[in-house]
Design a protein around this motif. Structure first.
Motif, mmCIF file in Angstrom:
data_model
loop_
_atom_site.group_PDB
_atom_site.id
_atom_site.type_symbol
_atom_site.label_atom_id
_atom_site.label_comp_id
_atom_site.label_asym_id
_atom_site.label_seq_id
_atom_site.Cartn_x
_atom_site.Cartn_y
_atom_site.Cartn_z
ATOM 1 N N PHE A 44 -5.131 8.944 -3.308
ATOM 2 C CA PHE A 44 -4.703 9.194 -1.919
ATOM 3 C C PHE A 44 -3.335 9.868 -1.903
ATOM 4 O O PHE A 44 -2.466 9.562 -2.718
ATOM 5 N N ASP A 45 -3.156 10.776 -0.927
ATOM 6 C CA ASP A 45 -1.860 11.466 -0.792
ATOM 7 C C ASP A 45 -0.759 10.500 -0.391
ATOM 8 O O ASP A 45 0.413 10.729 -0.694
ATOM 9 N N CYS A 46 -1.124 9.470 0.337
ATOM 10 C CA CYS A 46 -0.126 8.510 0.819
ATOM 11 C C CYS A 46 -0.756 7.119 0.815
ATOM 12 O O CYS A 46 -1.859 6.946 1.345
ATOM 13 N N ILE A 47 -0.060 6.177 0.223
ATOM 14 C CA ILE A 47 -0.510 4.783 0.272
ATOM 15 C C ILE A 47 0.489 4.013 1.123
ATOM 16 O O ILE A 47 1.712 4.115 0.912
ATOM 17 N N ILE A 48 -0.012 3.295 2.111
ATOM 18 C CA ILE A 48 0.853 2.583 3.058
ATOM 19 C C ILE A 48 0.791 1.089 2.776
ATOM 20 O O ILE A 48 -0.296 0.492 2.788
ATOM 21 N N VAL A 49 1.949 0.532 2.520
ATOM 22 C CA VAL A 49 2.048 -0.900 2.224
ATOM 23 C C VAL A 49 2.317 -1.636 3.529
ATOM 24 O O VAL A 49 3.380 -1.479 4.131
ATOM 25 N N ALA A 50 1.332 -2.443 3.968
ATOM 26 C CA ALA A 50 1.483 -3.151 5.248
ATOM 27 C C ALA A 50 1.160 -4.636 5.104
ATOM 28 O O ALA A 50 0.765 -5.286 6.064
ATOM 29 N N VAL A 51 1.318 -5.138 3.881
ATOM 30 C CA VAL A 51 1.156 -6.580 3.670
ATOM 31 C C VAL A 51 2.533 -7.245 3.740
ATOM 32 O O VAL A 51 3.564 -6.569 3.762
ATOM 33 N N LYS A 52 2.550 -8.575 3.767
ATOM 34 C CA LYS A 52 3.817 -9.309 3.797
ATOM 35 C C LYS A 52 4.643 -8.965 2.554
ATOM 36 O O LYS A 52 4.077 -8.823 1.461
ATOM 37 N N PRO A 53 5.955 -8.887 2.697
ATOM 38 C CA PRO A 53 6.781 -8.568 1.524
ATOM 39 C C PRO A 53 6.539 -9.526 0.360
ATOM 40 O O PRO A 53 6.542 -9.113 -0.808
ATOM 41 N N GLN A 54 6.275 -10.786 0.692
ATOM 42 C CA GLN A 54 6.090 -11.793 -0.361
ATOM 43 C C GLN A 54 4.797 -11.581 -1.147
ATOM 44 O O GLN A 54 4.606 -12.197 -2.198
ATOM 45 N N MET A 55 3.897 -10.704 -0.633
ATOM 46 C CA MET A 55 2.613 -10.477 -1.309
ATOM 47 C C MET A 55 2.596 -9.192 -2.133
ATOM 48 O O MET A 55 1.648 -8.934 -2.878
ATOM 49 N N ILE A 56 3.638 -8.376 -1.974
ATOM 50 C CA ILE A 56 3.616 -7.049 -2.596
ATOM 51 C C ILE A 56 3.483 -7.128 -4.117
ATOM 52 O O ILE A 56 2.682 -6.397 -4.730
ATOM 53 N N ASP A 57 4.236 -8.007 -4.737
ATOM 54 C CA ASP A 57 4.214 -8.079 -6.210
ATOM 55 C C ASP A 57 2.819 -8.396 -6.742
ATOM 56 O O ASP A 57 2.436 -7.943 -7.825
ATOM 57 N N ASP A 58 2.070 -9.191 -5.979
ATOM 58 C CA ASP A 58 0.721 -9.570 -6.437
ATOM 59 C C ASP A 58 -0.306 -8.471 -6.170
ATOM 60 O O ASP A 58 -1.223 -8.279 -6.968
ATOM 61 N N ILE A 59 -0.145 -7.786 -5.016
ATOM 62 C CA ILE A 59 -1.218 -6.891 -4.563
ATOM 63 C C ILE A 59 -1.032 -5.439 -5.005
ATOM 64 O O ILE A 59 -1.980 -4.777 -5.437
#
Ligand SMILES: NC(=O)C1=CN([C@@H]2O[C@H](COP(=O)(O)OP(=O)(O)OC[C@H]3O[C@@H](n4cnc5c(N)ncnc54)[C@H](OP(=O)(O)O)[C@@H]3O)[C@@H](O)[C@H]2O)C=CC1
Ligand SMILES: O=C(O)[C@@H]1CCC=N1
Length: 249
Positions: A44-59
């Motif tokens: 994808f040209d752009c990936i948008i992170v819209a999960v909770k900050p606390q979940m970013i490391d896992d996801i």
């Protein structure tokens, strides 16, 4: 927040894919998959992170292979720094944005910060993308973005709480909830729209124009902020929000 933005983003021409294990549907003809594995190597040209900050490391590490060669990452997460996110995402360029909830009706306010690795093209795309959801403010430092969070990102929460308390107290004066909501929303919305008119008087002048000497508004304002308590409470509110953003970096 992602759903609110998607309402506006999906008015554009891009093909949008949403990965969310808990959603049954998404607006505007976006494609929904419940499991990243269904992407099967797509980029994808752009990936948008819209999960909770606390979940970013896992996801998010699982998405590194889904970024196109010239692609980049937009994050709407509060606090979580662009440097940390770039490291999490295989050194991809990152643009952090801080939207707010009225984006759902196209009246959001979004701060935008481009990390050094992001190109002019990435920034222009992020600015155009966020402008679909309302007003944008591009800031020069990530520090400022965390201050946008304190003022605007979390701001609708303060406004809703102030309006809720205003309605509660109006009802104590004998009005039904419907009457109280009509009066409070009309008064807050009308006053703010008037202050936002081009060439409007300053907020102090507008306040003074409501306030007859020795009259009712003066009595109310004295109770509201005569001792500066309201200003101090708002100062503490924004500081606590900013401090939490810093903790989430
Ligand atoms: N709420 C707001 O006003 C604002 C929020 N933000 C930022 O937006 C982000 C989201 O916050 P908010 O919308 O409030 O939180 P929500 O919990 O409402 O949204 C997070 C979404 O992520 C989904 N999710 C959970 N696990 C995964 C996964 N493995 N893969 C994909 N999606 C997943 C959740 O699904 P499920 O519900 O099924 O768990 C949910 O739909 C945060 O980083 C926050 O800082 C920024 C500005 C304003
Ligand atoms: O409460 C939060 O953490 C998110 C970020 C800004 C608004 N909501």
């Amino acid at each position: 927040m992602g759903s609110a933005l998607l309402e506006q983003w999906s008015k554009g021409t891009e093909s949008i894919t949403v990965v969310d294990p808990g959603q049954a549907s998404v607006p505007g003809g976006a494609r929904l998959v419940s499991d990243r594995a269904a992407l099967d190597g797509e980029r994808f040209d752009c990936i948008i992170v819209a999960v909770k900050p606390q979940m970013i490391d896992d996801i998010m590490p699982d998405y590194v292979g889904h970024i196109a060669p010239d692609g980049y990452v937009i994050s709407i997460a509060a606090g979580y720094s662009s440097a940390r996110l770039s490291a999490t995402m295989g050194d991809a360029p990152v643009i952090r944005v801080m939207p707010n909830l009225p984006a759902a009706i196209g009246r959001g306010v979004s701060g935008i910060f481009a990390s050094p690795a992001a190109s002019e093209t990435h920034l222009a795309h992020a600015q155009e993308f966020m402008a679909r959801a309302g007003t944008t403010v591009t800031v020069d430092t990530e520090e400022q973005l965390d201050r946008v969070t304190a003022v605007a990102g979390s701001g609708p929460g303060y406004v809703f709480e102030i309006a809720r308390a205003y309605v509660e107290v109006a009802m104590e004066h004998g009005f039904t909830e419907e009457q109280a909501r009509d009066m409070v929303f009309g008064t807050m919305g009308g006053a703010i729209d008037m202050a936002a008119e081009p060439g409007a008087l300053s907020l102090e002048e507008l306040r003074n124009s409501v306030t007859s000497k020795g009259g009712t508004t003066a009595a109310g304002l004295n109770a509201l902020n005569g001792d500066g308590g309201l200003t101090e409470r708002l100062r503490a509110t924004l500081q606590a929000c900013y401090d939490r953003a810093v903790e989430l970096r």
